[in-house]
Design a protein around this motif. Sequence first.
Motif, PDB file in Angstrom:
ATOM      1  N   ASP A 107       0.834  -1.205   0.000  1.00 49.71           N
ATOM      2  CA  ASP A 107       0.000   0.000   0.000  1.00 49.71           C
ATOM      3  C   ASP A 107       0.867   1.252   0.000  1.00 49.71           C
ATOM      4  O   ASP A 107       0.531   2.250  -0.641  1.00 49.71           O
ATOM      5  CB  ASP A 107      -0.914   0.017   1.226  1.00 49.71           C
ATOM      6  N   TRP A 108       1.980   1.222   0.710  1.00 55.94           N
ATOM      7  CA  TRP A 108       2.848   2.402   0.786  1.00 55.94           C
ATOM      8  C   TRP A 108       3.658   2.570  -0.492  1.00 55.94           C
ATOM      9  O   TRP A 108       4.005   3.682  -0.862  1.00 55.94           O
ATOM     10  CB  TRP A 108       3.758   2.301   1.999  1.00 55.94           C
ATOM     11  N   GLY A 109       3.975   1.460  -1.153  1.00 57.97           N
ATOM     12  CA  GLY A 109       4.593   1.514  -2.477  1.00 57.97           C
ATOM     13  C   GLY A 109       5.972   2.127  -2.540  1.00 57.97           C
ATOM     14  O   GLY A 109       6.376   2.625  -3.592  1.00 57.97           O
ATOM     15  N   ALA A 110       6.718   2.092  -1.449  1.00 59.54           N
ATOM     16  CA  ALA A 110       8.053   2.697  -1.427  1.00 59.54           C
ATOM     17  C   ALA A 110       9.096   1.628  -1.137  1.00 59.54           C
ATOM     18  O   ALA A 110       8.807   0.627  -0.464  1.00 59.54           O
ATOM     19  CB  ALA A 110       8.120   3.788  -0.356  1.00 59.54           C
ATOM     20  N   PRO A 111      10.321   1.825  -1.618  1.00 60.67           N
ATOM     21  CA  PRO A 111      11.392   0.895  -1.246  1.00 60.67           C
ATOM     22  C   PRO A 111      11.585   0.889   0.264  1.00 60.67           C
ATOM     23  O   PRO A 111      11.277   1.868   0.961  1.00 60.67           O
ATOM     24  CB  PRO A 111      12.629   1.480  -1.946  1.00 60.67           C
ATOM     25  N   THR A 112      12.092  -0.219   0.771  1.00 57.80           N
ATOM     26  CA  THR A 112      12.365  -0.325   2.198  1.00 57.80           C
ATOM     27  C   THR A 112      13.871  -0.340   2.446  1.00 57.80           C
ATOM     28  O   THR A 112      14.658  -0.707   1.581  1.00 57.80           O
ATOM     29  CB  THR A 112      11.746  -1.603   2.785  1.00 57.80           C
ATOM     30  N   VAL A 113      14.229   0.052   3.659  1.00 59.17           N
ATOM     31  CA  VAL A 113      15.617   0.041   4.106  1.00 59.17           C
ATOM     32  C   VAL A 113      15.685  -0.721   5.415  1.00 59.17           C
ATOM     33  O   VAL A 113      14.903  -0.465   6.335  1.00 59.17           O
ATOM     34  CB  VAL A 113      16.147   1.475   4.338  1.00 59.17           C
ATOM     35  N   SER A 114      16.607  -1.669   5.501  1.00 61.87           N
ATOM     36  CA  SER A 114      16.826  -2.361   6.766  1.00 61.87           C
ATOM     37  C   SER A 114      18.269  -2.870   6.784  1.00 61.87           C
ATOM     38  O   SER A 114      19.054  -2.552   5.881  1.00 61.87           O
ATOM     39  CB  SER A 114      15.814  -3.496   6.971  1.00 61.87           C
ATOM     40  N   GLY A 115      18.610  -3.662   7.809  1.00 57.82           N
ATOM     41  CA  GLY A 115      20.011  -3.979   8.035  1.00 57.82           C
ATOM     42  C   GLY A 115      20.434  -5.419   7.841  1.00 57.82           C
ATOM     43  O   GLY A 115      21.555  -5.774   8.232  1.00 57.82           O
ATOM     44  N   LEU A 116      19.557  -6.265   7.275  1.00 56.46           N
ATOM     45  CA  LEU A 116      19.863  -7.670   6.969  1.00 56.46           C
ATOM     46  C   LEU A 116      20.086  -8.519   8.214  1.00 56.46           C
ATOM     47  O   LEU A 116      20.384  -9.701   8.117  1.00 56.46           O
ATOM     48  CB  LEU A 116      21.090  -7.777   6.045  1.00 56.46           C
ATOM     49  N   ALA A 117      19.948  -7.953   9.400  1.00 55.75           N
ATOM     50  CA  ALA A 117      20.174  -8.723  10.621  1.00 55.75           C
ATOM     51  C   ALA A 117      19.098  -9.787  10.784  1.00 55.75           C
ATOM     52  O   ALA A 117      17.975  -9.659  10.261  1.00 55.75           O
ATOM     53  CB  ALA A 117      20.175  -7.792  11.834  1.00 55.75           C
ATOM     54  N   ASN A 118      19.427 -10.843  11.513  1.00 54.12           N
ATOM     55  CA  ASN A 118      18.429 -11.848  11.836  1.00 54.12           C
ATOM     56  C   ASN A 118      17.265 -11.194  12.573  1.00 54.12           C
ATOM     57  O   ASN A 118      17.414 -10.167  13.231  1.00 54.12           O
ATOM     58  CB  ASN A 118      19.037 -12.939  12.715  1.00 54.12           C
ATOM     59  N   GLY A 119      16.107 -11.802  12.490  1.00 51.14           N
ATOM     60  CA  GLY A 119      14.953 -11.250  13.186  1.00 51.14           C
ATOM     61  C   GLY A 119      14.159 -10.315  12.303  1.00 51.14           C
ATOM     62  O   GLY A 119      13.861 -10.616  11.146  1.00 51.14           O
ATOM     63  N   MET A 120      13.852  -9.146  12.845  1.00 56.31           N
ATOM     64  CA  MET A 120      12.930  -8.242  12.156  1.00 56.31           C
ATOM     65  C   MET A 120      13.489  -7.651  10.871  1.00 56.31           C
ATOM     66  O   MET A 120      12.743  -7.414   9.922  1.00 56.31           O
ATOM     67  CB  MET A 120      12.509  -7.127  13.099  1.00 56.31           C
ATOM     68  N   ASP A 121      14.808  -7.387  10.837  1.00 56.51           N
ATOM     69  CA  ASP A 121      15.373  -6.823   9.610  1.00 56.51           C
ATOM     70  C   ASP A 121      15.149  -7.761   8.432  1.00 56.51           C
ATOM     71  O   ASP A 121      14.688  -7.343   7.359  1.00 56.51           O
ATOM     72  CB  ASP A 121      16.865  -6.552   9.789  1.00 56.51           C
ATOM     73  N   GLN A 122      15.473  -9.028   8.622  1.00 58.64           N
ATOM     74  CA  GLN A 122      15.277  -9.983   7.529  1.00 58.64           C
ATOM     75  C   GLN A 122      13.798 -10.175   7.216  1.00 58.64           C
ATOM     76  O   GLN A 122      13.427 -10.394   6.053  1.00 58.64           O
ATOM     77  CB  GLN A 122      15.944 -11.311   7.860  1.00 58.64           C
ATOM     78  N   ALA A 123      12.947 -10.054   8.241  1.00 61.17           N
ATOM     79  CA  ALA A 123      11.505 -10.160   7.996  1.00 61.17           C
ATOM     80  C   ALA A 123      11.044  -9.039   7.069  1.00 61.17           C
ATOM     81  O   ALA A 123      10.251  -9.266   6.143  1.00 61.17           O
ATOM     82  CB  ALA A 123      10.738 -10.097   9.315  1.00 61.17           C
ATOM     83  N   ILE A 124      11.564  -7.819   7.284  1.00 57.48           N
ATOM     84  CA  ILE A 124      11.193  -6.689   6.426  1.00 57.48           C
ATOM     85  C   ILE A 124      11.688  -6.912   5.002  1.00 57.48           C
ATOM     86  O   ILE A 124      10.961  -6.667   4.026  1.00 57.48           O
ATOM     87  CB  ILE A 124      11.732  -5.375   7.002  1.00 57.48           C
ATOM     88  N   HIS A 125      12.922  -7.390   4.860  1.00 55.59           N
ATOM     89  CA  HIS A 125      13.424  -7.672   3.513  1.00 55.59           C
ATOM     90  C   HIS A 125      12.556  -8.725   2.819  1.00 55.59           C
ATOM     91  O   HIS A 125      12.208  -8.580   1.638  1.00 55.59           O
ATOM     92  CB  HIS A 125      14.870  -8.164   3.577  1.00 55.59           C
ATOM     93  N   ASN A 126      12.209  -9.767   3.547  1.00 53.90           N
ATOM     94  CA  ASN A 126      11.412 -10.845   2.945  1.00 53.90           C
ATOM     95  C   ASN A 126       9.994 -10.383   2.606  1.00 53.90           C
ATOM     96  O   ASN A 126       9.447 -10.749   1.555  1.00 53.90           O
ATOM     97  CB  ASN A 126      11.373 -12.050   3.882  1.00 53.90           C
ATOM     98  N   PHE A 127       9.392  -9.580   3.477  1.00 55.40           N
ATOM     99  CA  PHE A 127       8.060  -9.049   3.164  1.00 55.40           C
ATOM    100  C   PHE A 127       8.119  -8.109   1.964  1.00 55.40           C
ATOM    101  O   PHE A 127       7.185  -8.053   1.158  1.00 55.40           O
ATOM    102  CB  PHE A 127       7.474  -8.325   4.378  1.00 55.40           C
TER     103      PHE A 127
END
Length: 336
Positions: free
Chosen positions: A167-187
């Motif tokens: 819905d937001w339609g924008a690229p995401t930024v995260s840190g590749l760390a295990n846990g939530m960062d990787q969850a954001i990349h995968n989503f």
Amino acid sequence: MDMDIQSNYKSLFTQKTPNNFQEKISLLALASLKGVGYWTLYKLKKEGFSFNSIITSDDGPEVINLLCKFGATIDKTSKDWRETSFQAIGRAEKITQKLNNQKTEIIFADDDRFPESLLDLDDSPEWLFIRGDFSVLKKPSITAVGTRKPSADGEWLSNFVGLSLADWGAPTVSGLANGMDQAIHNFSLRMKVPTIAILGTGIQSDYPKGSNYLIDKIIDHGGTIITEYLPNDSYSGQNFVRRNRLQAALGKVLIPIEWSPKSGTAHTVNYAAQLMRPIAALSLSDWETERVILPKLAEPFSKVFCLPRDQTELNNFVKNSLSKTQKKPIKQMPLI
């Protein structure tokens, strides 16, 4: 360094004007020398020294003195500098070939492709190693980060954010760390939005262990991997704190999903507050108020959203933050 001494060194090592390729090779050549690390090279570049002028100099003692003055631990009785520099350039050419094979490029801060948002930092990177689509770095993006060990509540919140990305339609930024960062990349991959992973290690480091598969997927789906660290640099607490400043700077809005007061996510929150990036912090209705506290500095332009009750407000906040002109950041305070 004494100003007169620094001026004398600059007259020796900034007189040449290398082309971009020469300066990149020279960066890698100096980085390949035992005892020369990221901080020495970062400080030299920050002070305006030319890597190419240093590595190609015939004055070995002066080169070694300069490097040592900027923190290197080179043996001053080492062998002939010409031979040392020749071998270093040879190693750099091999590293460059390997980076090219991985479709990784080095860009300096004066490159038109360098993300302007990172220049808001007082200690902005002097170079970046980038693998993937450069254009994503120029688009308004959402930084979403959180703990490596989320609670059940945290997992629910990360799922909520992840499912909102389309819905937001924008690229995401995260840190590749295990846990939530990787969850954001995968989503992000699932929602078909590009995602940017900012590493706290070198581009050739397999950290977190086994993350290369996710990195390849990010690249294949139009995303980007970036780091300011040297190709084989390992992880450290200091590296991750500095990585967090890039996460805060690159995104136009920060969503910290679940974190503790002394965590890496807390550092990202503090950096975002100093940079005047809007922060959309998350909570659940039965959480204690003290569980999510934003820095005082962030209060005028940030908010804590209780989900799912405040989902409409959160949606509008994120969309408005992505569309607004970035505010001029205040003077930043060092966190390390």
